[in-house]
Motif scaffolding. Sequence first.
Motif, PDB file in Angstrom:
ATOM      1  N   LYS A   1       8.269 -23.139 -63.593  1.00 10.82           N
ATOM      2  CA  LYS A   1       7.763 -23.861 -64.758  1.00 10.82           C
ATOM      3  C   LYS A   1       8.834 -24.229 -65.777  1.00 10.82           C
ATOM      4  O   LYS A   1       8.857 -25.345 -66.291  1.00 10.82           O
ATOM      5  CB  LYS A   1       6.662 -23.029 -65.421  1.00 10.82           C
ATOM      6  CG  LYS A   1       5.901 -23.775 -66.519  1.00 10.82           C
ATOM      7  CD  LYS A   1       4.724 -22.957 -67.017  1.00 10.82           C
ATOM      8  CE  LYS A   1       3.921 -23.742 -68.049  1.00 10.82           C
ATOM      9  NZ  LYS A   1       2.763 -22.968 -68.557  1.00 10.82           N
ATOM     10  N   HIS A   2       9.717 -23.290 -66.117  1.00 14.63           N
ATOM     11  CA  HIS A   2      10.665 -23.521 -67.207  1.00 14.63           C
ATOM     12  C   HIS A   2      12.125 -23.474 -66.776  1.00 14.63           C
ATOM     13  O   HIS A   2      13.017 -23.580 -67.609  1.00 14.63           O
ATOM     14  CB  HIS A   2      10.441 -22.484 -68.319  1.00 14.63           C
ATOM     15  CG  HIS A   2       9.065 -22.516 -68.900  1.00 14.63           C
ATOM     16  ND1 HIS A   2       8.600 -23.562 -69.673  1.00 14.63           N
ATOM     17  CD2 HIS A   2       8.026 -21.645 -68.806  1.00 14.63           C
ATOM     18  CE1 HIS A   2       7.352 -23.332 -70.041  1.00 14.63           C
ATOM     19  NE2 HIS A   2       6.979 -22.168 -69.525  1.00 14.63           N
ATOM     20  N   HIS A   3      12.385 -23.306 -65.491  1.00 14.79           N
ATOM     21  CA  HIS A   3      13.764 -23.165 -65.031  1.00 14.79           C
ATOM     22  C   HIS A   3      14.512 -24.498 -65.043  1.00 14.79           C
ATOM     23  O   HIS A   3      13.933 -25.558 -64.789  1.00 14.79           O
ATOM     24  CB  HIS A   3      13.794 -22.596 -63.609  1.00 14.79           C
ATOM     25  CG  HIS A   3      13.411 -21.161 -63.533  1.00 14.79           C
ATOM     26  ND1 HIS A   3      12.133 -20.721 -63.741  1.00 14.79           N
ATOM     27  CD2 HIS A   3      14.153 -20.056 -63.270  1.00 14.79           C
ATOM     28  CE1 HIS A   3      12.087 -19.403 -63.601  1.00 14.79           C
ATOM     29  NE2 HIS A   3      13.311 -18.979 -63.312  1.00 14.79           N
TER      30      HIS A   3
ATOM     31  N   CYS B   1      19.851 -19.940 -65.747  1.00 13.40           N
ATOM     32  CA  CYS B   1      18.820 -20.884 -65.313  1.00 13.40           C
ATOM     33  C   CYS B   1      17.823 -21.166 -66.434  1.00 13.40           C
ATOM     34  O   CYS B   1      16.883 -21.942 -66.243  1.00 13.40           O
ATOM     35  CB  CYS B   1      18.074 -20.331 -64.104  1.00 13.40           C
ATOM     36  SG  CYS B   1      19.050 -20.389 -62.575  1.00 13.40           S
ATOM     37  N   CYS B   2      18.005 -20.547 -67.583  1.00  7.90           N
ATOM     38  CA  CYS B   2      17.121 -20.762 -68.726  1.00  7.90           C
ATOM     39  C   CYS B   2      17.849 -21.538 -69.815  1.00  7.90           C
ATOM     40  O   CYS B   2      19.078 -21.511 -69.900  1.00  7.90           O
ATOM     41  CB  CYS B   2      16.616 -19.431 -69.284  1.00  7.90           C
ATOM     42  SG  CYS B   2      17.947 -18.338 -69.887  1.00  7.90           S
TER      43      CYS B   2
ATOM     44  N   CYS C   1      16.254 -16.539 -66.462  1.00 11.06           N
ATOM     45  CA  CYS C   1      17.670 -16.869 -66.636  1.00 11.06           C
ATOM     46  C   CYS C   1      18.549 -16.602 -65.428  1.00 11.06           C
ATOM     47  O   CYS C   1      19.619 -17.212 -65.291  1.00 11.06           O
ATOM     48  CB  CYS C   1      18.241 -16.091 -67.830  1.00 11.06           C
ATOM     49  SG  CYS C   1      17.402 -16.410 -69.401  1.00 11.06           S
ATOM     50  N   SER C   2      18.156 -15.692 -64.552  1.00  8.57           N
ATOM     51  CA  SER C   2      19.063 -15.252 -63.489  1.00  8.57           C
ATOM     52  C   SER C   2      19.340 -16.347 -62.463  1.00  8.57           C
ATOM     53  O   SER C   2      18.413 -16.927 -61.893  1.00  8.57           O
ATOM     54  CB  SER C   2      18.500 -14.030 -62.781  1.00  8.57           C
ATOM     55  OG  SER C   2      19.394 -13.632 -61.750  1.00  8.57           O
TER      56      SER C   2
ATOM     57  N   TRP D   1       1.580 -24.011 -61.202  1.00  6.75           N
ATOM     58  CA  TRP D   1       2.615 -23.963 -62.242  1.00  6.75           C
ATOM     59  C   TRP D   1       4.017 -23.689 -61.716  1.00  6.75           C
ATOM     60  O   TRP D   1       4.983 -23.671 -62.474  1.00  6.75           O
ATOM     61  CB  TRP D   1       2.235 -22.923 -63.298  1.00  6.75           C
ATOM     62  CG  TRP D   1       1.939 -21.562 -62.746  1.00  6.75           C
ATOM     63  CD1 TRP D   1       0.801 -21.168 -62.112  1.00  6.75           C
ATOM     64  CD2 TRP D   1       2.783 -20.417 -62.774  1.00  6.75           C
ATOM     65  NE1 TRP D   1       0.888 -19.843 -61.746  1.00  6.75           N
ATOM     66  CE2 TRP D   1       2.085 -19.355 -62.152  1.00  6.75           C
ATOM     67  CE3 TRP D   1       4.069 -20.175 -63.282  1.00  6.75           C
ATOM     68  CZ2 TRP D   1       2.631 -18.087 -62.011  1.00  6.75           C
ATOM     69  CZ3 TRP D   1       4.608 -18.902 -63.154  1.00  6.75           C
ATOM     70  CH2 TRP D   1       3.891 -17.884 -62.521  1.00  6.75           C
ATOM     71  N   ARG D   2       4.147 -23.501 -60.414  1.00  4.66           N
ATOM     72  CA  ARG D   2       5.473 -23.312 -59.834  1.00  4.66           C
ATOM     73  C   ARG D   2       5.408 -23.523 -58.326  1.00  4.66           C
ATOM     74  O   ARG D   2       4.369 -23.326 -57.704  1.00  4.66           O
ATOM     75  CB  ARG D   2       6.032 -21.923 -60.143  1.00  4.66           C
ATOM     76  CG  ARG D   2       5.203 -20.773 -59.595  1.00  4.66           C
ATOM     77  CD  ARG D   2       5.799 -19.419 -59.949  1.00  4.66           C
ATOM     78  NE  ARG D   2       4.999 -18.330 -59.407  1.00  4.66           N
ATOM     79  CZ  ARG D   2       5.303 -17.039 -59.529  1.00  4.66           C
ATOM     80  NH1 ARG D   2       6.401 -16.686 -60.183  1.00  4.66           N
ATOM     81  NH2 ARG D   2       4.530 -16.106 -59.011  1.00  4.66           N
ATOM     82  N   LYS D   3       6.563 -23.909 -57.767  1.00  2.00           N
ATOM     83  CA  LYS D   3       6.654 -24.130 -56.322  1.00  2.00           C
ATOM     84  C   LYS D   3       7.389 -23.004 -55.604  1.00  2.00           C
ATOM     85  O   LYS D   3       7.386 -22.944 -54.378  1.00  2.00           O
ATOM     86  CB  LYS D   3       7.352 -25.459 -56.051  1.00  2.00           C
ATOM     87  CG  LYS D   3       6.557 -26.670 -56.523  1.00  2.00           C
ATOM     88  CD  LYS D   3       7.278 -27.966 -56.214  1.00  2.00           C
ATOM     89  CE  LYS D   3       6.480 -29.169 -56.680  1.00  2.00           C
ATOM     90  NZ  LYS D   3       7.190 -30.448 -56.398  1.00  2.00           N
ATOM     91  N   GLU D   4       8.037 -22.137 -56.394  1.00  2.00           N
ATOM     92  CA  GLU D   4       8.764 -21.007 -55.822  1.00  2.00           C
ATOM     93  C   GLU D   4       8.560 -19.769 -56.676  1.00  2.00           C
ATOM     94  O   GLU D   4       8.283 -19.856 -57.872  1.00  2.00           O
ATOM     95  CB  GLU D   4      10.267 -21.325 -55.713  1.00  2.00           C
ATOM     96  CG  GLU D   4      10.592 -22.406 -54.700  1.00  2.00           C
ATOM     97  CD  GLU D   4      12.070 -22.730 -54.632  1.00  2.00           C
ATOM     98  OE1 GLU D   4      12.541 -23.109 -53.546  1.00  2.00           O
ATOM     99  OE2 GLU D   4      12.768 -22.629 -55.676  1.00  2.00           O
ATOM    100  N   ARG D   5       8.712 -18.619 -56.042  1.00  2.00           N
ATOM    101  CA  ARG D   5       8.610 -17.329 -56.729  1.00  2.00           C
ATOM    102  C   ARG D   5       9.649 -16.390 -56.144  1.00  2.00           C
ATOM    103  O   ARG D   5      10.318 -16.707 -55.156  1.00  2.00           O
ATOM    104  CB  ARG D   5       7.224 -16.709 -56.549  1.00  2.00           C
ATOM    105  CG  ARG D   5       6.878 -16.389 -55.097  1.00  2.00           C
ATOM    106  CD  ARG D   5       5.716 -15.419 -54.984  1.00  2.00           C
ATOM    107  NE  ARG D   5       6.072 -14.098 -55.501  1.00  2.00           N
ATOM    108  CZ  ARG D   5       5.268 -13.046 -55.455  1.00  2.00           C
ATOM    109  NH1 ARG D   5       4.063 -13.127 -54.912  1.00  2.00           N
ATOM    110  NH2 ARG D   5       5.650 -11.878 -55.938  1.00  2.00           N
TER     111      ARG D   5
END
Length: 239
Positions: free
Chosen positions: A28-30, A52-53, A96-97, A111-115
């Motif tokens: 979502k925010h990366h 990454c943030c 951030c990592s 809300w996201r394509k990866e976890r």
Amino acid sequence: MWSVLALLLALSGGAMSLDKLNMCMDAKHHKTEPGPEGQLYQQCSPWRDNACCTANTSAEAHDDASYLYNFNWNHCGIMSKECKKHFIQDTCFYECSPHLGPWIQPVDQSWRKERILDVPLCKEDCETWWEDCKNDFTCKTNWHKGWDWSSGINKCPEGSKCSKWTDVFPTPKSMCEEIWSNSYIYTTYTKTSGKCMQLWFTGTNPNKKVAEYYLNNGQQQQSSALPTLLFLAVTSLSL
């Protein structure tokens, strides 16, 4: 069968890629790519050299009324400062990592394509997190799903009750593994082992070397299996 061979070769090449040591997940925010972020806020600042943030995301990670996920930490009374600092750090780590590549998996969510899945956490980080939260309260073991979002923020679902942290999560292992749907696994590795990811660190990010260790192990396993797979494919072609 030539397509099978091509696929195997592609997998082999992908396994050797070093991109997984420096990448951002599709979430979502990366950011799309990691890079310097000199103004990262407070607990997120250790990632400022390569993150990454964004600075805005790092500031929102510290805010009770954050727009990031509208998540309510105080769903069973006010969360203690001692406990909350670990969730802020967890958010900084997640957002951030740039070194989570070995554990990034595709996911079909709005809300996201990866976890991340099964990231090995250092023993100290998991146990201190649990210790500092043990006098707090919650109503759920899995915080990823099952909330009542009818008000726009998460509330305990109907029929649930707030219980002491140690009743919901009897051990550090149960908390670290269950709370975010197995995003993390509890390990007995310490921070000096080079085999576990650190939520808390100062100075140079130690997690790149850990990611490299696990990526290399995965490459070795794939490499050892590749000759057998190639043999089977070639044999099928000759039949």
